[in-house]
Scaffold this active site. Structure first.
Site, mmCIF file in Angstrom:
data_model
loop_
_atom_site.group_PDB
_atom_site.id
_atom_site.type_symbol
_atom_site.label_atom_id
_atom_site.label_comp_id
_atom_site.label_asym_id
_atom_site.label_seq_id
_atom_site.Cartn_x
_atom_site.Cartn_y
_atom_site.Cartn_z
ATOM 1 N N HIS A 26 0.826 -1.218 0.000
ATOM 2 C CA HIS A 26 0.000 0.000 0.000
ATOM 3 C C HIS A 26 0.853 1.256 0.000
ATOM 4 O O HIS A 26 0.534 2.251 0.661
ATOM 5 C CB HIS A 26 -0.970 0.000 1.179
ATOM 6 C CG HIS A 26 -2.332 0.515 0.830
ATOM 7 N ND1 HIS A 26 -2.785 1.765 1.210
ATOM 8 C CD2 HIS A 26 -3.331 -0.042 0.102
ATOM 9 C CE1 HIS A 26 -3.997 1.948 0.755
ATOM 10 N NE2 HIS A 26 -4.362 0.879 0.076
ATOM 11 N N HIS A 126 -8.175 -4.091 -10.155
ATOM 12 C CA HIS A 126 -8.354 -3.530 -8.823
ATOM 13 C C HIS A 126 -9.850 -3.321 -8.584
ATOM 14 O O HIS A 126 -10.545 -2.786 -9.435
ATOM 15 C CB HIS A 126 -7.611 -2.198 -8.729
ATOM 16 C CG HIS A 126 -7.693 -1.539 -7.405
ATOM 17 N ND1 HIS A 126 -8.243 -0.286 -7.218
ATOM 18 C CD2 HIS A 126 -7.289 -1.958 -6.177
ATOM 19 C CE1 HIS A 126 -8.163 0.047 -5.954
ATOM 20 N NE2 HIS A 126 -7.593 -0.943 -5.287
#
Length: 208
Positions: A26, A126
């Protein structure tokens, strides 16, 4: 760093060799940290190493990709085929994390997938947004030859976001079934435009 390495080791020990590990960072590491961490977890054979550094500086992603031996997954914050082209030409991505909603829809996402195919790069769409996003991702996955795996929020069925559709995509034996209905295969629920998401607190770890 030691705690994170131990977490990956524990996951591999728990699931054995029959489950792929996808390590999501992330965008929290510096290039130096990303290399050190990747070297330590390489022995646990992750399927990919996602967003080890920020997407703001492509050269940083290139540097990490060249110095580690785990495939890099990135792209969820990118908006266009030209941004993906820059990564692909530099060999800085092995799994393209195309976000259909970010890149403007199915047509542009398929163009990115076709470009990725030319570089032998697979696509991992995603998908954190809603059952509508899931349905679109499934259609994308079914229409490209270099699809790898599909992200699915595990809380989707319990989320108020599910109220916006009459029926979500069916999950069977770990697979999302491609719907056979018209369009993207789902229907919006009556009054879907008036259903607002519930607010949630914003929490950041700030390198704790």
């Amino acid at each position: 760093m030691a705690d994170a390495i131990e977490t990956v080791a524990s996951c591999r020990e728990a699931v054995g060799n029959d489950v792929d590990l996808c390590v999501e960072i992330h965008r929290r590491l510096t290039p130096a940290e990303a290399v050190v961490f990747a070297d330590a977890i390489e022995c646990y054979r992750p399927m990919f190493y996602e967003d080890p550094v920020t997407p703001d500086n492509l050269d940083e992603m290139v540097e990490v990709s060249r110095r580690v031996n785990i495939p890099i997954a990135t792209g969820e914050r990118l908006h266009s085929i030209w941004e993906f082209q820059a990564l692909l030409q530099r060999g800085a991505v092995q799994f393209a994390r195309v976000d259909v909603c970010m890149v403007g829809g199915i047509s542009h996402a398929r163009k990115i997938a076709a470009l990725a195919e030319a570089f032998h790069v697979q696509v991992v769409p995603h998908n954190p947004l809603s059952p509508v996003s899931t349905a679109i991702c499934v259609q994308l996955a079914a229409s490209i030859p270099n699809f790898a795996i599909q992200e699915l929020p595990t809380s989707e069925e319990k989320s108020p976001k599910c109220d916006i559709v009459t029926q979500s995509i069916t999950v069977q034996d770990g697979y999302l079934l491609v719907p056979e209905g018209p369009g993207i295969g789902i229907e919006l629920a009556p009054g879907a435009e008036r259903i607002l998401p519930r607010p949630r607190p914003f929490i950041t770890r700030l390198h704790e």
